[in-house]
Design a protein around this motif. Structure first.
Motif, mmCIF file in Angstrom:
data_model
loop_
_atom_site.group_PDB
_atom_site.id
_atom_site.type_symbol
_atom_site.label_atom_id
_atom_site.label_comp_id
_atom_site.label_asym_id
_atom_site.label_seq_id
_atom_site.Cartn_x
_atom_site.Cartn_y
_atom_site.Cartn_z
ATOM 1 N N THR A 150 0.833 -1.202 0.000
ATOM 2 C CA THR A 150 0.000 0.000 0.000
ATOM 3 C C THR A 150 0.870 1.255 0.000
ATOM 4 O O THR A 150 0.607 2.214 -0.741
ATOM 5 N N GLY A 184 1.141 4.244 -2.693
ATOM 6 C CA GLY A 184 0.946 5.600 -2.206
ATOM 7 C C GLY A 184 2.104 6.527 -2.527
ATOM 8 O O GLY A 184 1.896 7.700 -2.840
ATOM 9 N N ALA A 198 0.465 9.698 -4.393
ATOM 10 C CA ALA A 198 0.043 10.720 -3.427
ATOM 11 C C ALA A 198 1.242 11.537 -2.956
ATOM 12 O O ALA A 198 2.378 11.085 -3.024
ATOM 13 N N ARG A 214 -0.060 13.820 2.649
ATOM 14 C CA ARG A 214 -1.356 13.125 2.590
ATOM 15 C C ARG A 214 -1.191 11.637 2.867
ATOM 16 O O ARG A 214 -1.971 11.042 3.623
ATOM 17 N N LEU A 215 -0.171 11.009 2.274
ATOM 18 C CA LEU A 215 0.070 9.577 2.484
ATOM 19 C C LEU A 215 0.375 9.300 3.948
ATOM 20 O O LEU A 215 -0.181 8.371 4.548
ATOM 21 N N TRP A 249 -2.756 9.622 6.059
ATOM 22 C CA TRP A 249 -3.661 8.511 5.788
ATOM 23 C C TRP A 249 -3.191 7.236 6.489
ATOM 24 O O TRP A 249 -4.003 6.458 6.985
ATOM 25 N N HIS A 291 2.192 3.202 10.389
ATOM 26 C CA HIS A 291 0.873 2.582 10.316
ATOM 27 C C HIS A 291 0.726 1.504 11.387
ATOM 28 O O HIS A 291 -0.317 1.410 12.029
ATOM 29 N N ARG A 334 0.069 3.257 14.654
ATOM 30 C CA ARG A 334 -0.839 4.397 14.508
ATOM 31 C C ARG A 334 -1.677 4.674 15.749
ATOM 32 O O ARG A 334 -2.047 5.814 16.003
#
Length: 151
Positions: free
Chosen positions: A28, A32, A36, A40-41, A44, A100, A103
């Motif tokens: 992912t 990204g 992107a 922003r990435l 997100w 991530h 997070r």
């Protein structure tokens, strides 16, 4: 590129779910990075880009001690996957995937630059609660915002 079978043989069975999850997140992130913008990435993925003035860093020993066993296992899986990643094992990829994974701890992605051996180099790392998970990087590299006042 390293042999993917090395990864298969080296992973204990109980860590496979974390390894698979890290591989999906890494894929992912790879997409990204191509479609992107970084702010922003990063937002997100759950590790927004931190451009504000940095707070003083706490000792690094406390940073890893505050991660739970599950968080440490997930980070190990992330590093393991990215060591064998066909697109490279860069600090930015590690920070984005690791951000991530962590997070729920509200990490901040930091990007900085330094002049090392006469060359400008960039580095990315994570901070949680003002504590760098890469104390060497945080001490060596200056974030873009911190550089803004010096010309």
């Amino acid at each position: 590129m390293r042999n993917p079978l090395t990864l298969v043989r080296a992973v204990p069975l109980r860590e496979w779910p974390s390894v698979w999850a890290a591989a999906v997140i890494a894929a992912t992130v790879e997409v990204g990075l191509r479609v992107a913008r970084l702010p922003r990435l990063a937002a997100w993925l759950g590790a927004p880009l931190g451009l504000e003035q940095e707070s003083p860093l706490m000792p690094a020993g406390g940073a890893t001690a505050r991660l739970s066993a599950t968080e440490r296992r997930r980070l190990r899986a992330t590093w393991r996957v990215l060591r064998h990643w066909p697109f490279g094992d860069t600090c930015l990829r590690r920070a984005l995937v690791g951000g991530h994974v962590l997070r729920r701890r509200k990490p901040v992605l930091r990007v900085g630059v330094a002049k090392i051996e006469g060359r400008i180099q960039a580095h990315a790392w994570l901070e949680i609660d003002g504590v760098s998970l890469d104390p060497v990087g945080a001490a060596t590299y200056r974030t873009f915002e911190a550089m803004g006042g010096t010309r």
